[in-house]
Design an enzyme around this catalytic site. Sequence first.
Site, PDB file in Angstrom:
ATOM      1  N   ASP A  53      77.581  62.633  30.559  1.00  0.00           N
ATOM      2  CA  ASP A  53      76.417  61.753  31.301  1.00  0.00           C
ATOM      3  C   ASP A  53      76.455  61.906  32.787  1.00  0.00           C
ATOM      4  O   ASP A  53      77.338  61.823  33.319  1.00  0.00           O
ATOM      5  CB  ASP A  53      76.650  60.349  30.930  1.00  0.00           C
ATOM      6  CG  ASP A  53      75.616  59.363  31.302  1.00  0.00           C
ATOM      7  OD1 ASP A  53      74.634  59.484  31.048  1.00  0.00           O
ATOM      8  OD2 ASP A  53      76.460  58.700  32.322  1.00  0.00           O
ATOM      9  N   TYR A  58      73.723  59.592  41.082  1.00  0.00           N
ATOM     10  CA  TYR A  58      75.351  60.015  41.170  1.00  0.00           C
ATOM     11  C   TYR A  58      75.402  61.177  42.441  1.00  0.00           C
ATOM     12  O   TYR A  58      75.078  62.515  41.952  1.00  0.00           O
ATOM     13  CB  TYR A  58      75.914  60.496  39.939  1.00  0.00           C
ATOM     14  CG  TYR A  58      75.866  59.420  38.850  1.00  0.00           C
ATOM     15  CD1 TYR A  58      75.795  57.941  39.153  1.00  0.00           C
ATOM     16  CD2 TYR A  58      76.220  59.931  37.604  1.00  0.00           C
ATOM     17  CE1 TYR A  58      75.983  57.228  38.141  1.00  0.00           C
ATOM     18  CE2 TYR A  58      76.117  59.074  36.506  1.00  0.00           C
ATOM     19  CZ  TYR A  58      76.065  57.726  36.955  1.00  0.00           C
ATOM     20  OH  TYR A  58      76.109  56.586  35.844  1.00  0.00           O
ATOM     21  N   LYS A  81      69.308  59.895  33.506  1.00  0.00           N
ATOM     22  CA  LYS A  81      68.749  58.309  33.693  1.00  0.00           C
ATOM     23  C   LYS A  81      67.578  58.623  34.423  1.00  0.00           C
ATOM     24  O   LYS A  81      67.059  59.506  35.190  1.00  0.00           O
ATOM     25  CB  LYS A  81      69.894  57.623  34.257  1.00  0.00           C
ATOM     26  CG  LYS A  81      71.102  57.475  33.362  1.00  0.00           C
ATOM     27  CD  LYS A  81      72.156  56.637  34.013  1.00  0.00           C
ATOM     28  CE  LYS A  81      73.398  56.487  33.384  1.00  0.00           C
ATOM     29  NZ  LYS A  81      74.061  57.706  33.611  1.00  0.00           N
TER      30      LYS A  81
END
Length: 342
Positions: A53, A58, A81
């Site tokens: 993930d 990030y 995401k």
Amino acid sequence: MSLERRPLGSSGLRIPALGFGAAPLGNLYRAIPDAEARDTLKAALHRGLEYVDTAPHYGLGLSERRVGDVVRGHQATISTKVGRILFPAPNANTGMERYGFRTPMPFDARFDYSHDGILRSHEASLQRLGLAQVDIVYIHDIGRLTHGDAHPHHWQQLTQGGGLRALRRLRDEGAVKAIGAGVNEVAICLDLLDQAPLDAILLAGRYTLLEQGALDTLFPRCEQTGTSIVIGGPYNSGILAGGAQPVRHYDYAPPPPAVLDKAEGIAAVCARHGVPLGAAALQFAMAHPLVASVIPGLASVKEVHETMDRTAQDIPADLWTELKQAGLLAPHAPTPVREVAA
């Protein structure tokens, strides 16, 4: 050991019960050299952690770039995401921590949960990953905990502005196999399930050995809707990780005294039974039947191997009994059951 594979909602996907949280590969709090990041993810894939993930947030794209460079050509389930759009920031101070990340990426981010924003975010992630497709897309960080007074605006984008419609479009057209939400608050999950069917909710920090409030609200609703749970943050930002010098963080901040006292009480019970705190925390999160996968953030090859050791740790049933009798664990929380060899 071979990791059990569990179904993810009604998507048809089956993912390992233990996965790889790639936030540390975005240089979360500290810089990780490229070679170390690559070796860490390669070691995880070799050990069977074949669900990875990541997210644009990030490291402002760094995690996605690193993940893509390793998983390309490998058998793995990948999630990313949507909800943030990255844009060039030529004057960004890449020598300092930004949004918790020590990233060299010269970008910044703005929230966008609109129909076009969701589609644009998905396409940009594919470019950074260097992949033609990802398996799962999560709406990232929607909710009042993240947005405060701006929440109504972002919620309107997601609902009336077509964000959820774009997410369903990605799944219906086969661009992704599953859709969901990646959040760290329970209330917004219930609101989302009122709006649209989701294959999965990636819930960070809200169902752990330290807190189980989701058992009484969110989990029954997910059982009704056929929505799987993916657990992020199984160590509550480090307070449940254990070790000689445990990290005194809870939800990325110093823990309140009551939380610290409870964590120390849990640690004391684990110590009496000769069980590492981190092993108990990890195995507890994996034990609920609604949980499809648990995805701790891993930052080194050593952490990969330690994590696998924690899943293999023998934990006596008396430990869970004592935690419940002491009021340190919800009495109705499912706990791991070890098969006894005949």
